[in-house]
Design a protein around this motif. Structure first.
Motif, PDB file in Angstrom:
ATOM      1  N   PHE A 121       0.834  -1.201   0.000  1.00 39.06           N
ATOM      2  CA  PHE A 121       0.000   0.000   0.000  1.00 39.06           C
ATOM      3  C   PHE A 121       0.871   1.254   0.000  1.00 39.06           C
ATOM      4  O   PHE A 121       0.618   2.211  -0.740  1.00 39.06           O
ATOM      5  N   GLY A 124       2.618   1.725  -3.336  1.00 35.12           N
ATOM      6  CA  GLY A 124       1.676   1.989  -4.416  1.00 35.12           C
ATOM      7  C   GLY A 124       1.571   0.915  -5.471  1.00 35.12           C
ATOM      8  O   GLY A 124       0.984   1.136  -6.533  1.00 35.12           O
ATOM      9  N   HIS A 125       2.086  -0.283  -5.206  1.00 27.06           N
ATOM     10  CA  HIS A 125       1.956  -1.385  -6.157  1.00 27.06           C
ATOM     11  C   HIS A 125       2.355  -2.691  -5.471  1.00 27.06           C
ATOM     12  O   HIS A 125       2.975  -2.680  -4.407  1.00 27.06           O
ATOM     13  N   LEU A 164      -9.518  -5.740  -2.894  1.00 27.01           N
ATOM     14  CA  LEU A 164      -8.428  -4.908  -3.397  1.00 27.01           C
ATOM     15  C   LEU A 164      -8.567  -4.577  -4.879  1.00 27.01           C
ATOM     16  O   LEU A 164      -7.624  -4.067  -5.486  1.00 27.01           O
ATOM     17  N   ARG A 165      -9.728  -4.836  -5.461  1.00 28.83           N
ATOM     18  CA  ARG A 165      -9.877  -4.705  -6.912  1.00 28.83           C
ATOM     19  C   ARG A 165      -9.686  -3.275  -7.404  1.00 28.83           C
ATOM     20  O   ARG A 165      -9.355  -3.059  -8.566  1.00 28.83           O
ATOM     21  N   LYS A 166      -9.859  -2.280  -6.569  1.00 24.98           N
ATOM     22  CA  LYS A 166      -9.674  -0.887  -6.982  1.00 24.98           C
ATOM     23  C   LYS A 166      -8.343  -0.322  -6.504  1.00 24.98           C
ATOM     24  O   LYS A 166      -8.153   0.887  -6.485  1.00 24.98           O
ATOM     25  N   THR A 167      -7.429  -1.205  -6.150  1.00 20.93           N
ATOM     26  CA  THR A 167      -6.086  -0.801  -5.738  1.00 20.93           C
ATOM     27  C   THR A 167      -5.084  -1.292  -6.783  1.00 20.93           C
ATOM     28  O   THR A 167      -5.415  -2.136  -7.618  1.00 20.93           O
ATOM     29  N   PRO A 168      -3.848  -0.819  -6.743  1.00 20.90           N
ATOM     30  CA  PRO A 168      -2.832  -1.296  -7.696  1.00 20.90           C
ATOM     31  C   PRO A 168      -2.141  -2.578  -7.249  1.00 20.90           C
ATOM     32  O   PRO A 168      -1.052  -2.892  -7.724  1.00 20.90           O
ATOM     33  N   ILE A 169      -2.775  -3.317  -6.350  1.00 18.04           N
ATOM     34  CA  ILE A 169      -2.214  -4.582  -5.889  1.00 18.04           C
ATOM     35  C   ILE A 169      -2.992  -5.721  -6.551  1.00 18.04           C
ATOM     36  O   ILE A 169      -4.209  -5.835  -6.374  1.00 18.04           O
TER      37      ILE A 169
END
Length: 276
Positions: A121, A124-125, A164-169
């Motif tokens: 987090f 950022g990835h 976490l679908r709306k995160t860059p992970i």
């Protein structure tokens, strides 16, 4: 700087192949094993190896701290691969046998994931890949403990992916079928420790089917069996694709079970899997 990845269960098989392949491709690989002797061996082979035992919370925390110390506090990817099998009929599992396998095959995975997520987090990835199995799709006799850990792991992984679908992970599952590893040999001590097969209602099944297969020394490859490199190939796609797949099937049996689960009724699927 090279991309960094923490891989568990690297003493042999799938983790071993993945660690060496990614190291050769320029990744900063942290190859972990449960035992120090295996880490020492991997170091002589040129890998950066450290101890991580899923069953030991302190070991997980210490291993990750060592990794972050070497990367300056970042980690690009985590590949949860380490696991073991506990052969036996469901009726013969003591509570402690189930507790032991869940500690390693499930609880350890998500303990490590939850410690890695704050790092990803912050940077950022990140990519988290969990190694499941065809036995996370369909159940087979005498594999109940392993089946259940993989079924549960798939459920938690799917949930995490939604969260976490709306995160860059990115969250991915790799689902091998029969792969050339020594998981059967490594399962023998667990069988001997926990299963009192001679007193079981299924004693004949153990004598005629499970024990000869478990202790066989000259076995022909299972149907559709592939080398560990086949799993690594899917892992590399999950690590490098701009849009990695949620699931990666490996081997023909995995594709077959996936298709049958969509097309067959539960009773029909039971008839097929019950013959295996």
């Amino acid at each position: 700087m090279p991309q960094s990845i923490l891989i568990t269960g690297c003493s042999s098989g799938i983790g071993y192949d993945a660690a060496h392949t990614l190291h050769k491709q320029g990744w900063q690989v942290f190859a972990t094993c449960r035992q120090q002797v295996d880490c020492d061996r991997l170091r002589t082979e040129g890998l950066n190896s450290l101890v991580l035992d899923y069953a030991d919370e302190a070991s997980i925390k210490q291993a990750l701290a060592q990794v972050l110390d070497q990367t300056g506090g970042t980690l690009d990817a985590l590949y949860n691969n380490g696991a073991f099998a506990q052969p036996g009929l469901v009726q013969d599992y003591p509570r402690d046998a189930l507790r032991a396998i869940f500690e390693v095959n499930l609880f350890g995975y998500f303990d490590l994931i939850n410690q890695v997520l704050p790092v990803m987090f912050k940077q950022g990835h990140g990519r988290i890949i969990n190694c499941s199995s065809v036995l996370g799709l369909g159940a087979l006799r005498a594999r109940g403990a392993y089946n259940s850990t993989k079924f549960a792991m798939e459920g938690l992984t799917d949930t995490l992916r939604l969260e976490l679908r709306k995160t860059p992970i990115h969250i991915c599952l790799i689902e091998p079928g029969p792969i050339t590893t020594d998981i059967r040999t490594k399962a023998q001590p667990h069988f001997e420790k926990w299963i009192d097969w001679e007193k079981s209602q299924g004693r004949l099944f153990y004598e005629k089917q499970l024990i000869p297969r478990l202790y066989a020394t000259n076995t022909t490859p299972d149907f559709g069996e592939l080398p560990a490199s086949a799993v690594t190939k899917k892992l590399i796609h999950a690590l490098t694709s701009n849009r990695p797949k949620p699931r990666y099937y490996v081997t023909v049996p995995t594709y077959m079970v996936g298709i049958m689960k969509r097309l067959l009724s539960t009773r029909a699927l039971d008839r097929v899997l019950g013959r295996m």
